[in-house]
Design an enzyme around this catalytic site. Sequence first.
Site, PDB file in Angstrom:
ATOM      1  N   PHE A 103      49.558  35.861  38.245  1.00  0.00           N
ATOM      2  CA  PHE A 103      48.401  36.746  38.027  1.00  0.00           C
ATOM      3  C   PHE A 103      47.085  36.091  38.398  1.00  0.00           C
ATOM      4  CE2 PHE A 103      48.157  34.430  34.030  1.00  0.00           C
ATOM      5  CZ  PHE A 103      46.830  34.528  33.613  1.00  0.00           C
ATOM      6  N   LYS A 104      47.062  34.768  38.449  1.00  0.00           N
ATOM      7  CA  LYS A 104      45.811  34.066  38.768  1.00  0.00           C
ATOM      8  C   LYS A 104      45.310  34.416  40.169  1.00  0.00           C
ATOM      9  CE  LYS A 104      46.369  31.913  34.842  1.00  0.00           C
ATOM     10  NZ  LYS A 104      46.377  30.536  34.461  1.00  0.00           N
ATOM     11  N   ASP A 105      46.219  34.867  41.051  1.00  0.00           N
ATOM     12  CA  ASP A 105      45.812  35.223  42.417  1.00  0.00           C
ATOM     13  C   ASP A 105      44.761  36.328  42.430  1.00  0.00           C
ATOM     14  OD1 ASP A 105      47.472  33.442  43.852  1.00  0.00           O
ATOM     15  OD2 ASP A 105      49.177  34.808  43.693  1.00  0.00           O
TER      16      ASP A 105
ATOM     17  N   LEU B 136      41.644  34.382  41.877  1.00  0.00           N
ATOM     18  CA  LEU B 136      41.416  33.197  42.705  1.00  0.00           C
ATOM     19  C   LEU B 136      41.494  33.474  44.205  1.00  0.00           C
ATOM     20  CD1 LEU B 136      43.012  30.621  40.317  1.00  0.00           C
ATOM     21  CD2 LEU B 136      40.662  30.605  41.157  1.00  0.00           C
TER      22      LEU B 136
ATOM     23  N   THR C 252      47.263  28.416  37.438  1.00  0.00           N
ATOM     24  CA  THR C 252      45.901  28.362  37.982  1.00  0.00           C
ATOM     25  C   THR C 252      45.818  27.374  39.136  1.00  0.00           C
ATOM     26  OG1 THR C 252      44.744  29.035  35.975  1.00  0.00           O
ATOM     27  CG2 THR C 252      43.526  27.650  37.481  1.00  0.00           C
TER      28      THR C 252
END
Length: 495
Positions: free
Chosen positions: A110-112, A115, A146
Amino acid sequence: MTTFHSTRSSTDALTSKQAIRKGIADDGGLFVTDQLGETTVDISALAGKSYQQIAFDVLSVLLPDFGEDELKQCIAEAYGSQWSDERITPVKRLGDDYVMELFNGPTCAFKDVALQILPRFMARTTPADGDADEKIMIVTATSGDTGKAALAGFADAAGTGITVFYPQGRVSRVQELQMTTQTGSNVHVCAVNGNFDDAQSTVKEIFGDQELAERLAADDHVVLSSANSINVGRLVPQVVYYFSAYAQLLEQQVINVGDEVDFVVPTGNFGDVLAGYYAKMLGLPVRQLVVASDKNNVLFDFLTTGTYNRNRPFYETISPSMDILISSNLERMLYYMAEKDPRLITYLMNDLAQYGAYEVPPQLLAQIRQLFATGWADEDQVRQMIAECWRDNHYVIDPHTACGYFVMRQMPADPGTPRVLLSTASPYKFPRVVNEALGLKADGTDFECMDELAAATGTEVPAMLRGLESADVRFRDCVEVSDMAHYVEQCANRL
């Protein structure tokens, strides 16, 4: 005009661009704006919009000093062909409930979502003092996801370098390989002898080290910033997918405009669920945000007792990205819930630093509990949920999502309020754990486990994960916590 200041004082008045470039306030607080909620997003216009259009609607409210063309360009670059689903965060039926997949980006986590766009934001900020040669060194601690997402976003980005620290032996093998094989001339990856909290606390100390900042500025024209969710530019893109989920439920005729929705969020650092709180402040009809923890259930204890206490055993679990005892983003929620009182936040955070614990006033806890519900799952329950979710829905979930699935299953369902579970990572990032839970062969390499999982479930191994088997490991550094600042300085020298 929207300005940003620290959660611990209201003396700063930064634009969103300045706050993103700086990352964390000088006093250790996190940047917030007192204008949050003054402008809302029109939910009646959501249905039928693409993710990119919804992102523009939401981000133009949250980051008003980015021009329309700038914002649209950032969005177009961040949410394009690098995503395996054009809906970016598709919502799918899961029995009587729904799951929102946040893992269709380039690193399968989900960090994509944040980021992929943060480096684009960062590229459009300018040095505070007009130093045209100034470069940014992103310094980030990761509990697993992350790190790779930040590395992928910032690799070879002009005017920036990135240094990522991860806890040695405390991330999955796939997560470690994702980081240590990262290409790019401006990237650095280093293991730390300690846990995630050790790494994250030290990164915050590095940001607060004035002498280091002066040396880096004088010798290398380098300023430090963060890609952790302490950076407001990392947090606000996550608000978008809550609105996207609502739009998809409208399109699927599950809800009508104005109907409330519950979101169940597996979280360790509180950023993912805080984004849901921001969405509610922007006018999204959120009835309840459910915080799901693993065995490191510090958030569960806080949300049920009002006492936040990090003085407890630290467990290494099969959901490593949630193995966290200091949930940084809780500070932002407390600031808003406490009627924007920086003195109270300073008092609480000083107690946390000094005694490892703090207690919020009873009336504040009562207010928090009106919106935030909570639960947690132990490792046996996580394994059981992976198995049951496959058995009941023919849908494979990773161990973090399984924490949320367990908590959701424990909650009494309200037939009038849909529940959306946020799925934070591809099960292929944790193939051994998933295979064990499903009774599949799990004694080979992680890559053999991936192939076994694909064959047994008819799902596809993401190419970027399968390709790690033959990728060259570039980084083998490991330092003590006390040497992290020196490592950052060495990396800055090479920028």
